[in-house]
Motif scaffolding. Sequence first.
Motif, mmCIF file in Angstrom:
data_model
loop_
_atom_site.group_PDB
_atom_site.id
_atom_site.type_symbol
_atom_site.label_atom_id
_atom_site.label_comp_id
_atom_site.label_asym_id
_atom_site.label_seq_id
_atom_site.Cartn_x
_atom_site.Cartn_y
_atom_site.Cartn_z
ATOM 1 N N SER A 43 0.836 -1.208 0.000
ATOM 2 C CA SER A 43 0.000 0.000 0.000
ATOM 3 C C SER A 43 0.868 1.253 0.000
ATOM 4 O O SER A 43 0.529 2.250 -0.642
ATOM 5 C CB SER A 43 -0.962 -0.014 1.197
ATOM 6 N N ARG A 44 1.974 1.210 0.693
ATOM 7 C CA ARG A 44 2.878 2.364 0.670
ATOM 8 C C ARG A 44 3.460 2.577 -0.736
ATOM 9 O O ARG A 44 3.583 3.703 -1.201
ATOM 10 C CB ARG A 44 4.018 2.179 1.664
ATOM 11 N N ALA A 45 3.812 1.491 -1.384
ATOM 12 C CA ALA A 45 4.347 1.600 -2.749
ATOM 13 C C ALA A 45 3.279 2.144 -3.695
ATOM 14 O O ALA A 45 3.572 2.957 -4.581
ATOM 15 C CB ALA A 45 4.854 0.246 -3.223
ATOM 16 N N ALA A 46 2.048 1.698 -3.523
ATOM 17 C CA ALA A 46 0.961 2.183 -4.380
ATOM 18 C C ALA A 46 0.721 3.671 -4.145
ATOM 19 O O ALA A 46 0.534 4.441 -5.098
ATOM 20 C CB ALA A 46 -0.310 1.383 -4.114
ATOM 21 N N ILE A 47 0.719 4.087 -2.890
ATOM 22 C CA ILE A 47 0.530 5.514 -2.578
ATOM 23 C C ILE A 47 1.683 6.328 -3.141
ATOM 24 O O ILE A 47 1.477 7.400 -3.715
ATOM 25 C CB ILE A 47 0.380 5.714 -1.057
ATOM 26 N N LEU A 48 2.897 5.812 -3.002
ATOM 27 C CA LEU A 48 4.061 6.516 -3.557
ATOM 28 C C LEU A 48 3.951 6.627 -5.069
ATOM 29 O O LEU A 48 4.238 7.684 -5.648
ATOM 30 C CB LEU A 48 5.351 5.793 -3.169
ATOM 31 N N ALA A 49 3.523 5.569 -5.732
ATOM 32 C CA ALA A 49 3.365 5.609 -7.191
ATOM 33 C C ALA A 49 2.302 6.615 -7.598
ATOM 34 O O ALA A 49 2.475 7.361 -8.569
ATOM 35 C CB ALA A 49 3.022 4.217 -7.720
#
Length: 160
Positions: A43-49
């Motif tokens: 989820s952090r990677a998705a938010i960062l993307a």
Amino acid sequence: MAQDDDRAGSGAGHDPGDHDPGDHDAADGQGAAGGRGNPALTSRAAILAVVVCAIALSLAYPVREYIAQRKEIADLRHKEALARAQVEELARRKQQLGDKSYIEREATRRLHYCRPDVKCYIVLDGSGGEGRQTHRGGPPSRPPWYETLWRSVEAADRPR
């Protein structure tokens, strides 16, 4: 400490560093078939993307406008340089046309004017070309523009 034991793996006697990657216990809930991985990292990677995409999209239009304006500035500078060169050429031409001796030379050369105190001669080569001058070994030259104009006026005056 209880949380550390849960994260460590299969029991209280194991260190976190002693965990064997090939050792999978069904009691962990992290077996090969039923494991989910770490959902917080995904989820952090998705938010960062999403944030990176939003920043890229918000910067795309201003960057495109900046590049277009730089190109327009370069074009205008080129046009300015051409205009300055043209102004310099026209200033030189104006100065040249202000010179009385230059005007006299051009009137003599182009218009075949003759000053009153100078004797001018018209040299006829005797070929009888009815006002046309021929170059030796070349095609006949065209008559002057005023002669062509006068002939067209005479032709228009003749009755049909």
